[in-house]
Design an enzyme around this catalytic site. Structure first.
Site, PDB file in Angstrom:
ATOM      1  N   ARG A 187      36.138  37.231  41.855  1.00  0.00           N
ATOM      2  CA  ARG A 187      36.359  38.079  42.272  1.00  0.00           C
ATOM      3  C   ARG A 187      36.995  37.903  43.851  1.00  0.00           C
ATOM      4  O   ARG A 187      36.882  37.273  44.624  1.00  0.00           O
ATOM      5  CB  ARG A 187      34.734  39.085  41.893  1.00  0.00           C
ATOM      6  CG  ARG A 187      34.247  38.720  41.043  1.00  0.00           C
ATOM      7  CD  ARG A 187      33.280  38.728  41.558  1.00  0.00           C
ATOM      8  NE  ARG A 187      32.167  38.759  40.329  1.00  0.00           N
ATOM      9  CZ  ARG A 187      31.003  38.584  39.488  1.00  0.00           C
ATOM     10  NH1 ARG A 187      29.871  38.998  40.669  1.00  0.00           N
ATOM     11  NH2 ARG A 187      30.109  38.425  38.738  1.00  0.00           N
ATOM     12  N   ARG A 189      32.326  35.051  54.525  1.00  0.00           N
ATOM     13  CA  ARG A 189      32.212  36.768  55.624  1.00  0.00           C
ATOM     14  C   ARG A 189      30.825  36.449  56.473  1.00  0.00           C
ATOM     15  O   ARG A 189      31.578  36.984  57.708  1.00  0.00           O
ATOM     16  CB  ARG A 189      32.763  37.812  55.185  1.00  0.00           C
ATOM     17  CG  ARG A 189      33.778  38.875  54.924  1.00  0.00           C
ATOM     18  CD  ARG A 189      34.349  39.830  53.587  1.00  0.00           C
ATOM     19  NE  ARG A 189      33.250  40.884  54.200  1.00  0.00           N
ATOM     20  CZ  ARG A 189      33.154  41.648  53.398  1.00  0.00           C
ATOM     21  NH1 ARG A 189      32.718  41.742  52.456  1.00  0.00           N
ATOM     22  NH2 ARG A 189      32.404  43.252  54.098  1.00  0.00           N
ATOM     23  N   ASP A 236      35.459  40.976  47.465  1.00  0.00           N
ATOM     24  CA  ASP A 236      34.897  42.239  47.621  1.00  0.00           C
ATOM     25  C   ASP A 236      36.412  43.700  48.056  1.00  0.00           C
ATOM     26  O   ASP A 236      37.411  43.437  48.454  1.00  0.00           O
ATOM     27  CB  ASP A 236      34.088  42.529  48.419  1.00  0.00           C
ATOM     28  CG  ASP A 236      32.813  41.012  47.764  1.00  0.00           C
ATOM     29  OD1 ASP A 236      32.558  41.634  46.620  1.00  0.00           O
ATOM     30  OD2 ASP A 236      32.734  39.889  48.181  1.00  0.00           O
TER      31      ASP A 236
END
Lengths: 246, 246
Positions: free
Chosen positions: B50, B196, B52
């Site tokens: 995935r 991140r 985000d």
């Protein structure tokens, strides 16, 4: 006090720079912010020149007369807090009351970006996507014919005013950078769609459909129907403006 | 027939990659296009992983099983004509029925871009705008501590599953390019928000608030509250995926 405002914008979401009733324009957003700062007094912005729908500016200028007492730094900050995030004030500067953002221009530089690599969705609004081969050497040979003072009537769309089409191009350069073809024009001024029409012709030359030396003849014909179609807006950027006096 | 699909997207307009009821996602758009091509038969896409909300991919992969007889080239073309312009299929390839786009991954590379120049409205969705000075030398010193196999529990947000947080980072590099700080991580896999969160800590180090050598201790503490806040999504790109077997 007259302020010269340097700003940049992403033209993707706008119907061009110039205010038009019922349409979202960059001028309208800038003037709304200026008016708010100027205590609600309707404040105009006189820009270097217009850019068309979808065209971007990394360096655009405009002047505005503001009555309230505000420093250059604070004006920048106040503008940016009142502007949408696709328009940005880079710098503001107090200028004399006789300074004019359009009349005092010495030169403008436009850049046009053609992407010949695989389509990149992140650049969809920022380059002209061209999926075929271009003979960049021929384009480099051709672009030289634009340099100098010419009547650019063959490259003007919508010349209803029958205006004077003599303009001077000081610099015209093509660079290739990792599959991107970057075309730069510097001149004393450009007519409506002139850059995109010159790029349209250069693309035809890159395709091998027109020979470089024909550019000279096309210019001399002073006839729009003799040149090629207009290159799309999304590849065009106003990148530099120089003034005679500041 | 199983196809491996290489694609790219601008994550700005989506609620992330993975399908979620009532939200626009990249997976949904891809599966809608696949289903249409597969004669209306609901077709799933199993992606590398995935990304985000707001995160971009220049190189993402997924596999899908398609019953209709279609060449690799035609599948690419059919996908692109059924996808919105912020998602793009780069390539498709027939693979064996046992190939798995997630399980067969050897390494993934993420890039994070911080802009320390003047804000550029054209890049508003594509970089993290940072208006202060960063000590990039300190960041370069700090990033080395991430290399190797570690328990990255301190860099996971929302670790409800108490999953295994051991991952291996093979490469971690910081480059400066004309006011942009570009951070690249290559590893065998990354946890949710891990990149991140690592970038968030590197920024704190660049600000001089944490010393580079403290990274080691923060990793060893295995406690999310000891690290720094999550860097914004818009600066993050999935840029490369490598497979063990194709």
């Amino acid at each position: 006090m007259r302020y010269l405002i340097k700003f940049s914008y992403d033209g993707s979401a706008y119907s061009g720079f110039q205010s038009q009733k019922g349409l979202e324009t960059i001028q309208e957003k800038m003037e709304d912010a200026l008016t708010k700062i100027n205590n609600g007094k309707k404040t105009n912005l006189v820009a270097t020149g217009r850019t068309d729908k979808g065209v971007h500016a990394l360096c655009q200028y405009g002047h505005a007369d503001i009555d309230v007492n505000i420093t250059e730094k604070k004006l920048k900050r106040a503008m940016n807090s009142n502007l949408p995030d696709d328009i940005h004030v880079i710098e503001t500067k107090v200028v004399s009351d006789t300074f004019h953002a359009r009349y005092n221009v010495k030169s403008k530089t436009y850049q046009y970006i053609i992407n010949t690599n695989e389509y990149n969705p992140l650049e969809r609004n920022y380059v002209f996507q061209y999926n075929y081969k271009l003979d960049v050497d021929k384009m480099k040979e051709a672009i030289k014919y634009f340099i100098g003072e010419h009547d650019f009537r063959s490259f003007v769309t919508d010349n209803k005013d029958k205006e004077n089409c003599i303009r001077k191009i000081n610099k015209a350069v093509i660079k290739e950078d990792h599959g991107k073809v970057i075309i730069t024009f510097t001149g004393n001024g450009f007519l409506r769609y002139q850059v995109r029409n010159m790029v349209g012709l250069l693309i035809k030359i890159g395709e091998g459909k027109i020979e470089p030396k024909e550019v000279k003849e096309i210019i001399l014909k002073k006839d729009r129907t003799k040149a090629s179609k207009t290159a799309p807006a999304e590849g065009l950027y106003l990148v530099e403006v120089r003034y005679k006096t500041m």
